[in-house]
Design a protein around this motif. Structure first.
Motif, PDB file in Angstrom:
ATOM      1  N   ILE A 235       0.729  -1.349   0.148  1.00  0.00           N
ATOM      2  CA  ILE A 235      -0.199   0.149  -0.015  1.00  0.00           C
ATOM      3  C   ILE A 235       0.829   1.262  -0.003  1.00  0.00           C
ATOM      4  O   ILE A 235       0.624   2.294  -0.708  1.00  0.00           O
ATOM      5  N   SER A 236       1.966   1.264   0.810  1.00  0.00           N
ATOM      6  CA  SER A 236       2.800   2.353   0.996  1.00  0.00           C
ATOM      7  C   SER A 236       3.573   2.612  -0.657  1.00  0.00           C
ATOM      8  O   SER A 236       3.519   3.747  -1.090  1.00  0.00           O
ATOM      9  N   GLY A 237       3.956   1.542  -1.202  1.00  0.00           N
ATOM     10  CA  GLY A 237       4.583   1.545  -2.528  1.00  0.00           C
ATOM     11  C   GLY A 237       3.785   1.899  -3.607  1.00  0.00           C
ATOM     12  O   GLY A 237       3.991   2.881  -4.364  1.00  0.00           O
ATOM     13  N   LEU A 238       2.287   1.387  -3.613  1.00  0.00           N
ATOM     14  CA  LEU A 238       1.609   2.122  -4.824  1.00  0.00           C
ATOM     15  C   LEU A 238       1.225   3.408  -4.466  1.00  0.00           C
ATOM     16  O   LEU A 238       0.695   4.101  -5.633  1.00  0.00           O
ATOM     17  N   THR A 239       0.947   3.873  -3.282  1.00  0.00           N
ATOM     18  CA  THR A 239       0.868   5.177  -2.990  1.00  0.00           C
ATOM     19  C   THR A 239       1.761   6.092  -3.160  1.00  0.00           C
ATOM     20  O   THR A 239       1.497   7.365  -3.861  1.00  0.00           O
ATOM     21  N   LEU A 240       3.052   5.814  -2.933  1.00  0.00           N
ATOM     22  CA  LEU A 240       4.212   6.598  -3.332  1.00  0.00           C
ATOM     23  C   LEU A 240       4.200   6.768  -4.845  1.00  0.00           C
ATOM     24  O   LEU A 240       4.674   7.771  -5.363  1.00  0.00           O
ATOM     25  N   ASP A 241       4.087   5.680  -5.467  1.00  0.00           N
ATOM     26  CA  ASP A 241       4.182   5.720  -7.063  1.00  0.00           C
ATOM     27  C   ASP A 241       3.129   6.393  -7.569  1.00  0.00           C
ATOM     28  O   ASP A 241       3.447   7.359  -8.765  1.00  0.00           O
ATOM     29  N   THR A 242       1.986   6.465  -6.944  1.00  0.00           N
ATOM     30  CA  THR A 242       0.788   7.352  -7.460  1.00  0.00           C
ATOM     31  C   THR A 242       1.387   8.898  -7.123  1.00  0.00           C
ATOM     32  O   THR A 242       1.039   9.893  -8.245  1.00  0.00           O
ATOM     33  N   PHE A 243       1.992   9.195  -5.887  1.00  0.00           N
ATOM     34  CA  PHE A 243       2.267  10.646  -5.863  1.00  0.00           C
ATOM     35  C   PHE A 243       3.419  11.015  -7.189  1.00  0.00           C
ATOM     36  O   PHE A 243       3.584  12.064  -7.528  1.00  0.00           O
ATOM     37  N   ASN A 244       4.409  10.317  -7.320  1.00  0.00           N
ATOM     38  CA  ASN A 244       5.377  10.262  -8.193  1.00  0.00           C
ATOM     39  C   ASN A 244       4.851  10.515  -9.622  1.00  0.00           C
ATOM     40  O   ASN A 244       5.301  11.409 -10.334  1.00  0.00           O
ATOM     41  N   ARG A 245       3.887   9.806 -10.101  1.00  0.00           N
ATOM     42  CA  ARG A 245       3.403   9.818 -11.191  1.00  0.00           C
ATOM     43  C   ARG A 245       2.406  11.348 -11.455  1.00  0.00           C
ATOM     44  O   ARG A 245       2.286  11.690 -12.627  1.00  0.00           O
ATOM     45  N   HIS A 246       2.033  11.872 -10.363  1.00  0.00           N
ATOM     46  CA  HIS A 246       1.386  13.099 -10.529  1.00  0.00           C
ATOM     47  C   HIS A 246       2.328  14.083  -9.673  1.00  0.00           C
ATOM     48  O   HIS A 246       1.629  14.931  -9.061  1.00  0.00           O
ATOM     49  N   ALA A 247       3.383  14.217  -9.954  1.00  0.00           N
ATOM     50  CA  ALA A 247       4.381  15.378  -9.329  1.00  0.00           C
ATOM     51  C   ALA A 247       4.009  16.740  -9.543  1.00  0.00           C
ATOM     52  O   ALA A 247       4.637  17.616  -9.102  1.00  0.00           O
ATOM     53  N   ASP A 248       3.394  16.775 -10.836  1.00  0.00           N
ATOM     54  CA  ASP A 248       3.138  18.277 -11.284  1.00  0.00           C
ATOM     55  C   ASP A 248       1.866  18.613 -10.561  1.00  0.00           C
ATOM     56  O   ASP A 248       1.314  19.958 -10.356  1.00  0.00           O
ATOM     57  N   LYS A 249       1.165  17.738  -9.716  1.00  0.00           N
ATOM     58  CA  LYS A 249      -0.069  18.044  -8.917  1.00  0.00           C
ATOM     59  C   LYS A 249       0.069  18.134  -7.520  1.00  0.00           C
ATOM     60  O   LYS A 249      -0.166  18.993  -6.717  1.00  0.00           O
ATOM     61  N   VAL A 250       0.885  17.228  -6.834  1.00  0.00           N
ATOM     62  CA  VAL A 250       1.081  16.895  -5.472  1.00  0.00           C
ATOM     63  C   VAL A 250       2.265  17.516  -5.126  1.00  0.00           C
ATOM     64  O   VAL A 250       3.428  17.177  -5.458  1.00  0.00           O
ATOM     65  N   VAL A 251       2.163  18.595  -4.363  1.00  0.00           N
ATOM     66  CA  VAL A 251       3.294  19.208  -3.744  1.00  0.00           C
ATOM     67  C   VAL A 251       4.122  18.915  -2.575  1.00  0.00           C
ATOM     68  O   VAL A 251       5.290  18.864  -2.382  1.00  0.00           O
ATOM     69  N   MET A 252       3.274  17.864  -1.938  1.00  0.00           N
ATOM     70  CA  MET A 252       3.685  17.424  -0.640  1.00  0.00           C
ATOM     71  C   MET A 252       3.021  16.203  -0.281  1.00  0.00           C
ATOM     72  O   MET A 252       1.594  16.267  -0.576  1.00  0.00           O
ATOM     73  N   ALA A 253       3.430  15.203   0.203  1.00  0.00           N
ATOM     74  CA  ALA A 253       2.807  13.745   0.704  1.00  0.00           C
ATOM     75  C   ALA A 253       3.597  13.247   1.459  1.00  0.00           C
ATOM     76  O   ALA A 253       4.622  12.969   1.518  1.00  0.00           O
ATOM     77  N   ASN A 254       2.909  12.934   2.649  1.00  0.00           N
ATOM     78  CA  ASN A 254       3.314  12.205   3.749  1.00  0.00           C
ATOM     79  C   ASN A 254       2.445  11.400   4.667  1.00  0.00           C
ATOM     80  O   ASN A 254       1.192  11.874   4.701  1.00  0.00           O
ATOM     81  N   VAL A 255       2.887  10.398   5.277  1.00  0.00           N
ATOM     82  CA  VAL A 255       1.891   9.782   6.142  1.00  0.00           C
ATOM     83  C   VAL A 255       1.829  10.852   7.442  1.00  0.00           C
ATOM     84  O   VAL A 255       2.779  11.436   8.045  1.00  0.00           O
TER      85      VAL A 255
END
Length: 321
Positions: A123-143
């Motif tokens: 779950i951590s891996g797929l979510t971090l991958d999602t953030f990477n694919r949307h790096a133009d949209k997500v400026v910060m992401a953290n648990v």
């Protein structure tokens, strides 16, 4: 920095639309003072909520629910763009992950503390991958939590401290930091599984938006669901290409052809977090029950075959010529 938080856990885009519309109506430059719009999403748990106990279908169920993060990002981003066409305001995803019941081995004061398993790692891996694919949209992401509570990276009690499987994934994905997100395409057979709709606390549904209640109703009537067979993200930092991939299949590996466009490969190595036991985890008694392994790959061209292990998070670090 002025961050405004949307604590909806239901994908309530109507709330986002009202907020941005009202902000724009107050003053034309009102959105200039906003840095980020925060989105929270927890995939919850399965069965009776025990982090270490679940069936294979429940393994897939929670991973599939976690994959909803991508649609949430895309939906909220589109709604934000209705008012903020220049997308001055970015997304901040500051709470996410699985949310299980507290492990009985910990005292009551350790709010929602549990060791987490290989399922949480994926779950951590797929979510971090999602953030990477949307790096133009997500400026910060953290648990939201680091130690002892809700999808944490560490578990501590008195003089004992261990890392959870989530820690290993975060350490693996740190190689993306400072890089440029690059386009990745995956093609693999999808998998099907039996649905296990979440068991919600009494009265919880009444707190949800109409959108969320409608989604729950649809989910409750769906007996099966599908999930992608491989997914991930890539970044480039100089001549270092980092590719991270999740294989959600509990028992089947995926033999895959990896193609790098516009470059040749000088060397490559893999870091793999996996186990034949989908319930694998670390504990105070066995702090190294689940940890990554590394291997060098004999590749010297822009194309090579790689076998992604079942139930795995893999990092491929590729040096380009």
């Amino acid at each position: 920095m002025n961050e405004t938080t949307d604590e909806q856990n239901s994908g309530d885009t109507a709330w986002t639309r009202r907020f941005f519309t009202n902000m724009a109506e107050k003053a034309r430059n009102q959105l200039d003072s906003m840095y980020g719009w925060a989105l929270h999403y927890y995939a919850n748990t399965t069965g009776d909520g025990k982090a270490l106990e679940y069936t294979t279908d429940e393994w897939y169920e929670l991973i599939g629910r976690s994959d909803r993060m991508e649609s949430l990002i895309e939906q909220h981003w589109a709604v934000m763009g209705e008012t903020d066409a220049q997308h001055r305001v970015k997304l901040v995803v500051d709470e996410w992950g699985a949310w299980h019941s507290q492990d009985p081995s910990l005292p009551p004061g350790y709010l929602f503390g549990y060791p987490g398993t290989l399922r949480d790692a994926l779950i951590s891996g797929l979510t971090l991958d999602t953030f990477n694919r949307h790096a133009d949209k997500v400026v910060m992401a953290n648990v939201a939590q680091l130690v002892n509570t809700i999808h944490s990276l560490f578990l501590a009690y008195e003089d004992k401290c261990i890392v959870t499987p989530n820690f290993h994934v975060f350490e693996m994905y740190a190689a993306h930091q400072g890089g440029q997100s690059v386009r990745t395409l995956f093609s693999a057979p999808t998998l099907s599984y039996k649905r296990n709709p979440p068991n919600l606390p009494p009265g919880f549904a009444g707190q949800l938006s109409p959108q969320a209640r409608a989604r729950l109703a649809v989910d409750a009537q769906s007996s099966t669901a599908t999930l992608w067979g491989l997914q991930g993200s890539a970044s480039l930092n100089g001549k270092q290409l980092t590719l991270t991939v999740v294989n959600p299949y509990a028992t089947e590996p995926r033999e895959t052809e990896v193609v790098v466009r516009g470059g040749t490969i000088q060397s490559a190595q893999a870091t793999i977090l996996s186990s034949s036991d989908i319930h694998a985890h670390n504990s105070f008694e066995n702090p190294r029950g689940l940890e990554p392994k590394e291997e060098k790959l004999p590749v010297t061209s822009s194309l090579f075959s790689y076998r992604f292990e079942p139930a795995s998070v893999t990092r491929l670090q590729i040096t380009l010529g």
